[in-house]
Scaffold this motif. Structure first.
Motif, mmCIF file in Angstrom:
data_model
loop_
_atom_site.group_PDB
_atom_site.id
_atom_site.type_symbol
_atom_site.label_atom_id
_atom_site.label_comp_id
_atom_site.label_asym_id
_atom_site.label_seq_id
_atom_site.Cartn_x
_atom_site.Cartn_y
_atom_site.Cartn_z
ATOM 1 N N THR A 1 2.871 -4.731 7.286
ATOM 2 C CA THR A 1 4.038 -5.500 6.869
ATOM 3 C C THR A 1 4.727 -4.748 5.745
ATOM 4 O OG1 THR A 1 2.978 -7.603 7.397
ATOM 5 C CG2 THR A 1 4.853 -7.683 5.893
ATOM 6 N N ALA A 2 6.038 -4.569 5.863
ATOM 7 C CA ALA A 2 6.784 -3.869 4.811
ATOM 8 C C ALA A 2 7.001 -4.782 3.620
ATOM 9 C CB ALA A 2 8.130 -3.390 5.347
ATOM 10 N N GLU A 3 6.747 -4.238 2.446
ATOM 11 C CA GLU A 3 7.025 -4.938 1.196
ATOM 12 C C GLU A 3 7.892 -4.013 0.352
ATOM 13 O OE1 GLU A 3 3.779 -7.030 -0.656
ATOM 14 O OE2 GLU A 3 4.490 -6.487 -2.651
ATOM 15 N N PHE A 4 8.989 -4.543 -0.209
ATOM 16 C CA PHE A 4 9.983 -3.729 -0.893
ATOM 17 C C PHE A 4 9.978 -3.995 -2.385
ATOM 18 C CE2 PHE A 4 12.004 -2.069 2.870
ATOM 19 C CZ PHE A 4 11.742 -3.035 3.838
ATOM 20 N N GLN A 5 9.946 -2.918 -3.177
ATOM 21 C CA GLN A 5 10.090 -3.010 -4.625
ATOM 22 C C GLN A 5 11.431 -2.401 -5.016
ATOM 23 O OE1 GLN A 5 6.993 -1.386 -3.511
ATOM 24 N NE2 GLN A 5 6.147 -3.443 -3.381
ATOM 25 N N ASN A 6 12.258 -3.170 -5.699
ATOM 26 C CA ASN A 6 13.571 -2.695 -6.136
ATOM 27 C C ASN A 6 13.480 -2.208 -7.574
ATOM 28 O OD1 ASN A 6 16.418 -2.331 -6.313
ATOM 29 N ND2 ASN A 6 16.568 -4.331 -7.317
ATOM 30 N N VAL A 7 13.868 -0.947 -7.815
ATOM 31 C CA VAL A 7 13.849 -0.384 -9.163
ATOM 32 C C VAL A 7 15.163 0.340 -9.411
ATOM 33 C CG1 VAL A 7 11.341 -0.106 -9.097
ATOM 34 C CG2 VAL A 7 12.810 1.848 -8.507
ATOM 35 N N GLU A 8 15.453 0.637 -10.670
ATOM 36 C CA GLU A 8 16.610 1.460 -10.975
ATOM 37 C C GLU A 8 16.363 2.874 -10.465
ATOM 38 O OE1 GLU A 8 17.920 1.259 -14.970
ATOM 39 O OE2 GLU A 8 18.010 -0.938 -15.004
ATOM 40 N N PHE A 9 17.444 3.552 -10.094
ATOM 41 C CA PHE A 9 17.331 4.839 -9.415
ATOM 42 C C PHE A 9 16.453 5.853 -10.163
ATOM 43 C CE2 PHE A 9 18.634 8.996 -7.931
ATOM 44 C CZ PHE A 9 18.673 8.824 -6.563
ATOM 45 N N PRO A 10 16.583 6.006 -11.489
ATOM 46 C CA PRO A 10 15.740 7.000 -12.179
ATOM 47 C C PRO A 10 14.241 6.694 -12.100
ATOM 48 C CG PRO A 10 17.636 6.423 -13.532
ATOM 49 C CD PRO A 10 17.602 5.430 -12.398
ATOM 50 N N GLN A 11 13.877 5.464 -11.718
ATOM 51 C CA GLN A 11 12.462 5.097 -11.642
ATOM 52 C C GLN A 11 11.855 5.318 -10.258
ATOM 53 O OE1 GLN A 11 10.531 4.300 -14.288
ATOM 54 N NE2 GLN A 11 12.400 4.923 -15.367
ATOM 55 N N LEU A 12 12.637 5.794 -9.307
ATOM 56 C CA LEU A 12 12.120 5.957 -7.946
ATOM 57 C C LEU A 12 10.934 6.924 -7.900
ATOM 58 C CD1 LEU A 12 15.458 6.161 -5.926
ATOM 59 C CD2 LEU A 12 13.773 4.308 -5.833
ATOM 60 N N ILE A 13 11.099 8.117 -8.442
ATOM 61 C CA ILE A 13 10.019 9.108 -8.381
ATOM 62 C C ILE A 13 8.786 8.647 -9.157
ATOM 63 C CG2 ILE A 13 9.345 11.473 -8.980
ATOM 64 C CD1 ILE A 13 12.187 12.357 -8.291
ATOM 65 N N PRO A 14 8.926 8.171 -10.405
ATOM 66 C CA PRO A 14 7.731 7.675 -11.104
ATOM 67 C C PRO A 14 7.000 6.570 -10.349
ATOM 68 C CG PRO A 14 9.535 7.950 -12.647
ATOM 69 C CD PRO A 14 10.116 8.166 -11.288
#
Length: 286
Positions: free
Chosen positions: A85-98
């Protein structure tokens, strides 16, 4: 990469559980399920990091928390092929890699460009062809017709994206040193459009697919400036240590291309021209 329309959520961190993928759903492929890392298979979830909002790739309608978009539907379909099951976490763009390299998420799937410099930390599966475009509101159409007309102007660009350096490089290539493009970094497309309408900026940058969607949603309100530049691919990104999951996801994509599901999801969003011929790993060379 990206940004947004007035119909968007803010970029505060949030988690969304996937709803069913509807007509794109397929039964789990037992061979692909067996190829998953034990830890992912045992939890039963595919943790996908996104950065809202960027129609038609990932977005929510005003007043709703239901996620929509090409990336969302494709991620759900991939998860189902893997028995997850896909679960999505929304973050600000600069936090994607971390988010991914620290193990808080399994992968990034959010109109995120495969770039050589990013490959030092991440592995990519290239799944979507795109390119950069300048755009503005229709009232600027008589004044700003080509990229050179942006010299001395201010362009609003999504914070931390590859569009920042691209816009600066276009200015250096087309403008006198004392009349370069001024690039201001602001998180969302909705804010970019507000900056233009309030006269603080005269244009913005977006991926071609985003502009096509924007012009579809608000006919005759926006236009493209110049040609599509910096042709590149969006990639699904994984931590370097997560090669087993990467390969399982690629297997799911290959199966979806073979049976037409990949093309069906692209066509649903009017994005047929963005299809890739094959899903390459780390295909970027610049």
């Amino acid at each position: 990469m990206k940004r947004m329309l007035p119909m968007v959520l803010g970029l505060a961190s949030a988690t969304f559980i996937s709803l069913a993928a509807g007509s794109f759903a397929r039964a789990a492929d037992e061979k692909l399920v067996a190829a998953l890392p034990d830890a992912v298979r045992d939890v039963g979830k595919l943790n996908v990091t996104i950065s809202l909002a960027y129609p038609p790739m990932e977005y929510s309608d005003a007043g709703s928390t239901e996620l929509k978009g090409f990336d969302i539907d494709l991620a759900k379909a991939i998860a189902e092929r893997l028995g997850l099951t896909a679960e999505f976490q929304n973050v600000e763009f600069p936090q994607l890699i971390p988010q991914v390299v620290t193990g808080r998420s399994d992968l990034i799937m959010t109109a995120f460009s495969d770039k050589v410099e990013r490959q030092t930390q991440l592995d990519f599966i290239d799944y979507f062809k795109t390119g950069n475009v300048f755009y503005s509101t229709a009232d600027h159409q008589g004044e700003i017709k080509a990229e050179a007309d942006l010299c001395g102007k201010t362009v609003a660009v999504a914070t931390g994206t590859s569009w920042v350096t691209w816009a600066e490089d276009v200015g250096k290539a087309n403008c006198a040193p004392d009349k370069l493009i001024t690039v201001i970094q602001i998180p969302t497309q909705a804010e970019h459009i507000m900056q233009i309408r309030q006269g603080r900026a005269q244009a913005s940058v977006i991926g071609l697919e985003g502009l096509l969607d924007l012009m579809k949603q608000e006919p005759d309100k926006f236009y493209q400036i110049g040609d599509v530049g910096d042709a590149n691919h969006y990639g699904i990104a994984f931590a370097k240590a997560n090669g087993q999951l990467r390969d399982a996801v690629k297997g799911a994509l290959d199966a979806m291309k073979a049976d037409g599901t990949y093309a069906q999801i692209l066509d649903h969003y009017g994005l047929k021209q963005a299809a890739v011929e094959e899903f390459k790993i780390n295909g970027a060379t610049k």
